[in-house]
Design a protein around this motif. Structure first.
Motif, PDB file in Angstrom:
ATOM      1  N   LYS A  87       0.802  -1.215   0.000  1.00 30.78           N
ATOM      2  CA  LYS A  87       0.000   0.000   0.000  1.00 30.78           C
ATOM      3  C   LYS A  87       0.843   1.278   0.000  1.00 30.78           C
ATOM      4  O   LYS A  87       0.337   2.367  -0.220  1.00 30.78           O
ATOM      5  CB  LYS A  87      -0.909   0.032   1.243  1.00 30.78           C
ATOM      6  N   VAL A  88       2.132   1.151   0.287  1.00 34.84           N
ATOM      7  CA  VAL A  88       2.966   2.357   0.408  1.00 34.84           C
ATOM      8  C   VAL A  88       4.144   2.270  -0.551  1.00 34.84           C
ATOM      9  O   VAL A  88       4.028   2.551  -1.734  1.00 34.84           O
ATOM     10  CB  VAL A  88       3.431   2.572   1.865  1.00 34.84           C
ATOM     11  N   THR A  89       5.328   1.850  -0.057  1.00 37.17           N
ATOM     12  CA  THR A  89       6.536   1.936  -0.880  1.00 37.17           C
ATOM     13  C   THR A  89       6.567   0.920  -2.011  1.00 37.17           C
ATOM     14  O   THR A  89       7.410   1.021  -2.893  1.00 37.17           O
ATOM     15  CB  THR A  89       7.783   1.771  -0.005  1.00 37.17           C
ATOM     16  N   GLY A  90       5.665  -0.049  -2.007  1.00 35.32           N
ATOM     17  CA  GLY A  90       5.629  -0.994  -3.114  1.00 35.32           C
ATOM     18  C   GLY A  90       4.976  -0.425  -4.353  1.00 35.32           C
ATOM     19  O   GLY A  90       5.043  -1.007  -5.430  1.00 35.32           O
ATOM     20  N   THR A  91       4.332   0.741  -4.215  1.00 35.14           N
ATOM     21  CA  THR A  91       3.719   1.402  -5.360  1.00 35.14           C
ATOM     22  C   THR A  91       4.378   2.759  -5.564  1.00 35.14           C
ATOM     23  O   THR A  91       4.832   3.402  -4.626  1.00 35.14           O
ATOM     24  CB  THR A  91       2.208   1.619  -5.129  1.00 35.14           C
ATOM     25  N   LEU A  92       4.401   3.206  -6.814  1.00 38.96           N
ATOM     26  CA  LEU A  92       5.018   4.499  -7.113  1.00 38.96           C
ATOM     27  C   LEU A  92       4.252   5.622  -6.421  1.00 38.96           C
ATOM     28  O   LEU A  92       4.845   6.540  -5.847  1.00 38.96           O
ATOM     29  CB  LEU A  92       5.057   4.719  -8.622  1.00 38.96           C
ATOM     30  N   ARG A  93       2.927   5.559  -6.463  1.00 33.68           N
ATOM     31  CA  ARG A  93       2.127   6.609  -5.827  1.00 33.68           C
ATOM     32  C   ARG A  93       2.378   6.651  -4.321  1.00 33.68           C
ATOM     33  O   ARG A  93       2.536   7.723  -3.733  1.00 33.68           O
ATOM     34  CB  ARG A  93       0.636   6.361  -6.095  1.00 33.68           C
ATOM     35  N   GLY A  94       2.432   5.472  -3.697  1.00 35.43           N
ATOM     36  CA  GLY A  94       2.676   5.430  -2.265  1.00 35.43           C
ATOM     37  C   GLY A  94       4.037   5.985  -1.902  1.00 35.43           C
ATOM     38  O   GLY A  94       4.201   6.675  -0.897  1.00 35.43           O
ATOM     39  N   THR A  95       5.032   5.688  -2.746  1.00 35.22           N
ATOM     40  CA  THR A  95       6.380   6.206  -2.501  1.00 35.22           C
ATOM     41  C   THR A  95       6.405   7.722  -2.614  1.00 35.22           C
ATOM     42  O   THR A  95       7.025   8.409  -1.789  1.00 35.22           O
ATOM     43  CB  THR A  95       7.376   5.583  -3.492  1.00 35.22           C
ATOM     44  N   VAL A  96       5.736   8.268  -3.621  1.00 34.80           N
ATOM     45  CA  VAL A  96       5.688   9.722  -3.797  1.00 34.80           C
ATOM     46  C   VAL A  96       5.052  10.382  -2.583  1.00 34.80           C
ATOM     47  O   VAL A  96       5.555  11.401  -2.071  1.00 34.80           O
ATOM     48  CB  VAL A  96       4.925  10.082  -5.084  1.00 34.80           C
ATOM     49  N   ILE A  97       3.953   9.818  -2.093  1.00 36.55           N
ATOM     50  CA  ILE A  97       3.281  10.386  -0.916  1.00 36.55           C
ATOM     51  C   ILE A  97       4.204  10.336   0.296  1.00 36.55           C
ATOM     52  O   ILE A  97       4.305  11.303   1.074  1.00 36.55           O
ATOM     53  CB  ILE A  97       1.963   9.638  -0.638  1.00 36.55           C
ATOM     54  N   ALA A  98       4.903   9.200   0.472  1.00 37.15           N
ATOM     55  CA  ALA A  98       5.825   9.066   1.606  1.00 37.15           C
ATOM     56  C   ALA A  98       6.947  10.091   1.522  1.00 37.15           C
ATOM     57  O   ALA A  98       7.311  10.712   2.524  1.00 37.15           O
ATOM     58  CB  ALA A  98       6.395   7.654   1.649  1.00 37.15           C
ATOM     59  N   VAL A  99       7.499  10.288   0.326  1.00 40.04           N
ATOM     60  CA  VAL A  99       8.580  11.269   0.149  1.00 40.04           C
ATOM     61  C   VAL A  99       8.064  12.675   0.459  1.00 40.04           C
ATOM     62  O   VAL A  99       8.752  13.480   1.104  1.00 40.04           O
ATOM     63  CB  VAL A  99       9.146  11.193  -1.281  1.00 40.04           C
ATOM     64  N   GLN A 100       6.861  12.990   0.010  1.00 36.79           N
ATOM     65  CA  GLN A 100       6.292  14.305   0.288  1.00 36.79           C
ATOM     66  C   GLN A 100       6.122  14.529   1.782  1.00 36.79           C
ATOM     67  O   GLN A 100       6.464  15.601   2.311  1.00 36.79           O
ATOM     68  CB  GLN A 100       4.945  14.455  -0.430  1.00 36.79           C
ATOM     69  N   ASP A 101       5.596  13.532   2.481  1.00 31.71           N
ATOM     70  CA  ASP A 101       5.392  13.658   3.922  1.00 31.71           C
ATOM     71  C   ASP A 101       6.723  13.858   4.651  1.00 31.71           C
ATOM     72  O   ASP A 101       6.851  14.706   5.540  1.00 31.71           O
ATOM     73  CB  ASP A 101       4.692  12.412   4.470  1.00 31.71           C
ATOM     74  N   MET A 102       7.722  13.070   4.273  1.00 29.93           N
ATOM     75  CA  MET A 102       9.008  13.138   4.959  1.00 29.93           C
ATOM     76  C   MET A 102       9.769  14.410   4.602  1.00 29.93           C
ATOM     77  O   MET A 102      10.452  14.989   5.456  1.00 29.93           O
ATOM     78  CB  MET A 102       9.827  11.894   4.642  1.00 29.93           C
ATOM     79  N   SER A 103       9.650  14.863   3.371  1.00 29.96           N
ATOM     80  CA  SER A 103      10.288  16.107   2.964  1.00 29.96           C
ATOM     81  C   SER A 103       9.712  17.281   3.755  1.00 29.96           C
ATOM     82  O   SER A 103      10.440  18.208   4.142  1.00 29.96           O
ATOM     83  CB  SER A 103      10.120  16.334   1.460  1.00 29.96           C
ATOM     84  N   ARG A 104       8.412  17.243   3.981  1.00 30.38           N
ATOM     85  CA  ARG A 104       7.789  18.293   4.776  1.00 30.38           C
ATOM     86  C   ARG A 104       8.360  18.338   6.187  1.00 30.38           C
ATOM     87  O   ARG A 104       8.654  19.415   6.727  1.00 30.38           O
ATOM     88  CB  ARG A 104       6.269  18.052   4.818  1.00 30.38           C
ATOM     89  N   LEU A 105       8.531  17.168   6.781  1.00 29.20           N
ATOM     90  CA  LEU A 105       9.112  17.124   8.120  1.00 29.20           C
ATOM     91  C   LEU A 105      10.548  17.639   8.147  1.00 29.20           C
ATOM     92  O   LEU A 105      10.947  18.358   9.054  1.00 29.20           O
ATOM     93  CB  LEU A 105       9.076  15.674   8.648  1.00 29.20           C
TER      94      LEU A 105
END
Length: 222
Positions: A198-216
């Protein structure tokens, strides 16, 4: 049952196929807390049948599920592990020993793939970039933002973690570093997951994770 030494938080979204193996791998004295994050399959029922505490968290997001599990925990040590069978809960023993011995306040598992397809290339590249930024922000030599980790429950609660999405694991490291914790990383095997990611196994999930972490990370620099 008596209060266990370790509560293992297992965020879960449709992991009915993986849960029996994951729960069977919990070491003695470790109790599973499966946080059902809106599964449409039999994950919650299977978790209960497997002896786990089941927590229902309606708000979607890895951080929402992980923090709900932390709040439900009562053991002195809390560990986190994926519920998709990509990680073996038996490997938590090494992390917990670092915490109980005083060698670490926060012990992290650095994922080491056991097969070429265990960790998609796009997710590896994103992890490398974020890990480099994390090292710059914390001054700690870390290589992975993986979810397998262990720490003292009361200390974790004192961090006041607020992210409820994909940035939760990174926020934990950033807050721990700011608090002067000893953060230690050791290698842990990382196998192909069971079922669909649901997360890093998909491109969309990875993009969302990178966005969240970049914000932090931007907030940390500010």
């Amino acid at each position: 049952m008596p209060t266990p030494l370790v509560d293992v938080v297992l965020p879960c979204l449709n992991e009915e196929r993986a849960l029996p193996w994951v729960l069977s791998r919990l070491p003695e004295g470790y109790r599973g807390i499966v946080v059902d994050n809106g599964s449409s399959d039999r994950s919650a029922e299977i978790a209960a049948d497997g002896g786990a505490i089941v927590v229902h968290e309606a708000r979607r997001g890895f951080g929402s599920a992980a923090h709900a599990g932390l709040l439900a925990a009562t053991a002195p040590i809390v560990a986190f592990c994926d519920a998709d069978a990509s990680m073996d809960p038996a490997d938590l023993v090494g992390l917990v020993e670092l915490v109980t011995s005083g060698a670490a306040d926060l012990a992290l598992g650095r994922r080491r793939p056991t097969a070429a397809h265990a960790w998609p290339l796009h997710a590896r590249i994103a992890n490398l970039a974020l890990a480099r930024l994390m090292r710059t922000a914390t001054g700690i030599r870390l290589h992975d933002l993986g979810p397998m980790r262990a720490a003292n429950r009361e200390a974790l609660l004192s961090l006041g973690l607020g992210d409820r999405r994909s940035g939760y694991p990174l926020e934990m490291v950033l807050r721990a570093a700011s608090a002067g914790w000893a953060v230690v990383e050791i290698d842990t095997p990382y196998a192909p997951r069971v079922g669909r990611s649901k997360v890093t196994g998909t491109l969309r999930g990875t993009v969302i994770a990178v966005q969240d972490m970049s914000r932090l990370l931007r907030g940390e620099r500010a």
